[in-house]
Scaffold this active site. Structure first.
Site, PDB file in Angstrom:
ATOM      1  N   ASP A  38       0.865  -1.189   0.000  1.00 26.21           N
ATOM      2  CA  ASP A  38       0.000   0.000   0.000  1.00 26.21           C
ATOM      3  C   ASP A  38       0.899   1.236   0.000  1.00 26.21           C
ATOM      4  O   ASP A  38       2.118   1.138   0.200  1.00 26.21           O
ATOM      5  CB  ASP A  38      -0.911   0.002   1.238  1.00 26.21           C
ATOM      6  CG  ASP A  38      -1.881   1.180   1.261  1.00 26.21           C
ATOM      7  OD1 ASP A  38      -2.378   1.573   0.188  1.00 26.21           O
ATOM      8  OD2 ASP A  38      -2.145   1.718   2.349  1.00 26.21           O
ATOM      9  N   SER A  39       0.273   2.392  -0.182  1.00 23.65           N
ATOM     10  CA  SER A  39       1.036   3.638  -0.124  1.00 23.65           C
ATOM     11  C   SER A  39       1.366   4.010   1.321  1.00 23.65           C
ATOM     12  O   SER A  39       2.247   4.828   1.570  1.00 23.65           O
ATOM     13  CB  SER A  39       0.214   4.775  -0.740  1.00 23.65           C
ATOM     14  OG  SER A  39      -1.032   4.857  -0.072  1.00 23.65           O
ATOM     15  N   TYR A  64      -1.053   8.609  -2.541  1.00 24.53           N
ATOM     16  CA  TYR A  64      -1.141   8.295  -3.969  1.00 24.53           C
ATOM     17  C   TYR A  64      -2.296   9.020  -4.646  1.00 24.53           C
ATOM     18  O   TYR A  64      -2.307   9.191  -5.858  1.00 24.53           O
ATOM     19  CB  TYR A  64      -1.360   6.785  -4.148  1.00 24.53           C
ATOM     20  CG  TYR A  64      -0.114   5.926  -4.161  1.00 24.53           C
ATOM     21  CD1 TYR A  64       1.155   6.467  -4.000  1.00 24.53           C
ATOM     22  CD2 TYR A  64      -0.227   4.545  -4.369  1.00 24.53           C
ATOM     23  CE1 TYR A  64       2.278   5.654  -4.025  1.00 24.53           C
ATOM     24  CE2 TYR A  64       0.893   3.727  -4.404  1.00 24.53           C
ATOM     25  CZ  TYR A  64       2.143   4.280  -4.236  1.00 24.53           C
ATOM     26  OH  TYR A  64       3.243   3.471  -4.272  1.00 24.53           O
ATOM     27  N   GLY A  65      -3.302   9.402  -3.822  1.00 28.03           N
ATOM     28  CA  GLY A  65      -4.562   9.914  -4.369  1.00 28.03           C
ATOM     29  C   GLY A  65      -4.434  11.088  -5.305  1.00 28.03           C
ATOM     30  O   GLY A  65      -5.235  11.251  -6.222  1.00 28.03           O
ATOM     31  N   CYS A 113      -4.386  -1.589  -2.190  1.00 28.76           N
ATOM     32  CA  CYS A 113      -4.538  -0.152  -2.433  1.00 28.76           C
ATOM     33  C   CYS A 113      -5.351   0.025  -3.711  1.00 28.76           C
ATOM     34  O   CYS A 113      -4.887  -0.346  -4.799  1.00 28.76           O
ATOM     35  CB  CYS A 113      -3.151   0.479  -2.587  1.00 28.76           C
ATOM     36  SG  CYS A 113      -3.202   2.233  -2.996  1.00 28.76           S
ATOM     37  N   ASN A 114      -6.529   0.576  -3.585  1.00 30.31           N
ATOM     38  CA  ASN A 114      -7.379   0.818  -4.765  1.00 30.31           C
ATOM     39  C   ASN A 114      -6.713   1.791  -5.735  1.00 30.31           C
ATOM     40  O   ASN A 114      -6.755   1.613  -6.946  1.00 30.31           O
ATOM     41  CB  ASN A 114      -8.709   1.447  -4.337  1.00 30.31           C
ATOM     42  CG  ASN A 114      -9.550   0.540  -3.462  1.00 30.31           C
ATOM     43  OD1 ASN A 114     -10.460  -0.117  -3.939  1.00 30.31           O
ATOM     44  ND2 ASN A 114      -9.263   0.503  -2.177  1.00 30.31           N
ATOM     45  N   THR A 115      -6.112   2.818  -5.168  1.00 28.58           N
ATOM     46  CA  THR A 115      -5.525   3.877  -5.990  1.00 28.58           C
ATOM     47  C   THR A 115      -4.396   3.321  -6.852  1.00 28.58           C
ATOM     48  O   THR A 115      -4.241   3.707  -8.014  1.00 28.58           O
ATOM     49  CB  THR A 115      -4.994   5.013  -5.076  1.00 28.58           C
ATOM     50  OG1 THR A 115      -5.984   5.290  -4.085  1.00 28.58           O
ATOM     51  CG2 THR A 115      -4.712   6.262  -5.853  1.00 28.58           C
ATOM     52  N   CYS A 169     -10.973   2.793  -0.343  1.00 28.10           N
ATOM     53  CA  CYS A 169      -9.586   3.116  -0.018  1.00 28.10           C
ATOM     54  C   CYS A 169      -9.298   2.315   1.235  1.00 28.10           C
ATOM     55  O   CYS A 169     -10.090   2.355   2.193  1.00 28.10           O
ATOM     56  CB  CYS A 169      -9.414   4.610   0.237  1.00 28.10           C
ATOM     57  SG  CYS A 169      -7.809   5.022   0.979  1.00 28.10           S
ATOM     58  N   THR A 170      -8.197   1.585   1.231  1.00 26.94           N
ATOM     59  CA  THR A 170      -7.941   0.659   2.337  1.00 26.94           C
ATOM     60  C   THR A 170      -7.640   1.367   3.656  1.00 26.94           C
ATOM     61  O   THR A 170      -7.653   0.741   4.709  1.00 26.94           O
ATOM     62  CB  THR A 170      -6.790  -0.299   1.973  1.00 26.94           C
ATOM     63  OG1 THR A 170      -5.679   0.483   1.501  1.00 26.94           O
ATOM     64  CG2 THR A 170      -7.233  -1.284   0.911  1.00 26.94           C
TER      65      THR A 170
HETATM   66  N1  DGL Z   1      -4.884   3.145   0.674  1.00 28.66           N
HETATM   67  C1  DGL Z   1      -4.962   3.652  -0.637  1.00 28.66           C
HETATM   68  C2  DGL Z   1      -6.169   3.127  -1.407  1.00 28.66           C
HETATM   69  O1  DGL Z   1      -6.693   2.073  -1.100  1.00 28.66           O
HETATM   70  C3  DGL Z   1      -4.781   5.115  -0.923  1.00 28.66           C
HETATM   71  C4  DGL Z   1      -4.243   6.113   0.017  1.00 28.66           C
HETATM   72  C5  DGL Z   1      -3.442   7.212  -0.691  1.00 28.66           C
HETATM   73  O2  DGL Z   1      -2.256   6.999  -0.891  1.00 28.66           O
HETATM   74  O3  DGL Z   1      -4.018   8.251  -1.089  1.00 28.66           O
HETATM   75  O4  DGL Z   1      -6.608   3.715  -2.353  1.00 28.66           O
END
Ligand code: DGL
Length: 266
Positions: free
Chosen positions: A15-16, A47-48, A79-81, A194-195
């Site tokens: 993840d980020s 990451y967003g 991480c979805n992003t 977002c996780t």
């Molecule tokens: N946890 C990340 C996700 O699931 C994103 C958080 C980020 O870096 O903005 O999208």
């Protein structure tokens, strides 16, 4: 420990930041015999708000190093992003590796909603991805889907989980757009896309103007990973194995303590 356990490859969770811990927590329950390596690209967090091409390149380059160094059995992109952007590129670049992705749980939400009003709470990056639009087109055209891109929630979740004060007002500002009323119907499901967000689910529940289901895909992701990781008879978890790596090289004390709480050396 059996000889077989020593030979088992670890599971890498990426993840980020600290959000992927919500997935790691479930994955460990289902794969107790595996060692875990948690990678937080905190040097790139959040990451967003990254520009897409640059972020994709960063993630693929990072994985070239991670795979060479750790040789995992499977990589869970928690991480979805990251996954909605770079999942396909990772699979193309590393065809021998199994990647388990995290994408907004739009399909299960569309199957479960009674009101037909679903909201997806995510980073601005995930909200604007073609991948997310495609999920809506493929699985939720019968629903009204509100995409809510939050600038600050991932950061707030990091602060909250480290023990810093986070005000109700700051959280409410980020989530209030999820609540839609239309023709006497109300949003009944909010997808936590977002996780990082499940860490704040209790606050979301308390601040919500009406009760909704907050859909956290962590367990489903862990089950998917388990189905792809071979079970080895008599294998037991390797002693003192699990650890976290931060790309900044310098996680602060509260973050290291958090990792320890999750059973990870940092
Ligand atoms: N946890 C990340 C996700 O699931 C994103 C958080 C980020 O870096 O903005 O999208």
């Amino acid at each position: 420990m059996t000889a077989a356990a020593n030979e088992l490859k670890p599971v890498l969770v990426f993840d980020s930041g600290i959000g992927g811990l919500t997935v790691l927590r479930e994955a460990r329950v289902l794969m107790p015999e595996r060692g875990f390596i948690y990678i937080a690209d905190d040097a790139g967090f959040p990451y967003g708000s990254w520009e897409e091409a640059a972020l994709k390149e960063r993630i693929v380059e990072l994985f070239a190093k991670l795979l060479a160094q750790y040789d995992p059995e499977v990589c869970i992109i928690a991480c979805n992003t990251a996954f909605t952007l770079a999942g396909a590129a990772l699979r193309t670049a590393f065809p021998q590796m199994t990647f388990v992705g995290t994408v907004p749980a739009i399909k299960p939400a569309a199957e479960r909603t009674r009101s037909g009003l679903v909201s997806v709470l995510a980073t601005p990056g995930t909200v604007k991805r073609a991948y997310t639009r495609d999920l809506i087109q493929s699985f939720a055209t019968q629903c009204h889907v509100r995409l809510v891109g939050s600038q600050n929630l991932a950061r707030l979740a990091e602060a909250y989980i480290r023990g810093d004060a986070v005000t109700d007002e700051a959280v409410l500002t980020e989530i209030d757009q999820c609540f839609v009323e239309m023709d006497g119907r109300k949003t009944d499901i909010v997808v936590l896309a977002c996780t990082h967000y499940p860490f704040m689910a209790n606050i979301f529940r308390r601040l919500a103007p009406w009760p909704v289901d907050w859909l956290d895909p962590a367990e489903a992701i862990a089950r998917r990973a388990r189905s792809l990781v071979p079970q080895v008879a008599d294998a037991v978890h390797p002693d003192d194995f699990d650890f976290a790596v931060f790309t900044s090289g310098a996680p602060d004390f509260p973050t290291r303590r958090l990792m320890q709480g999750f059973g990870l050396r940092a």
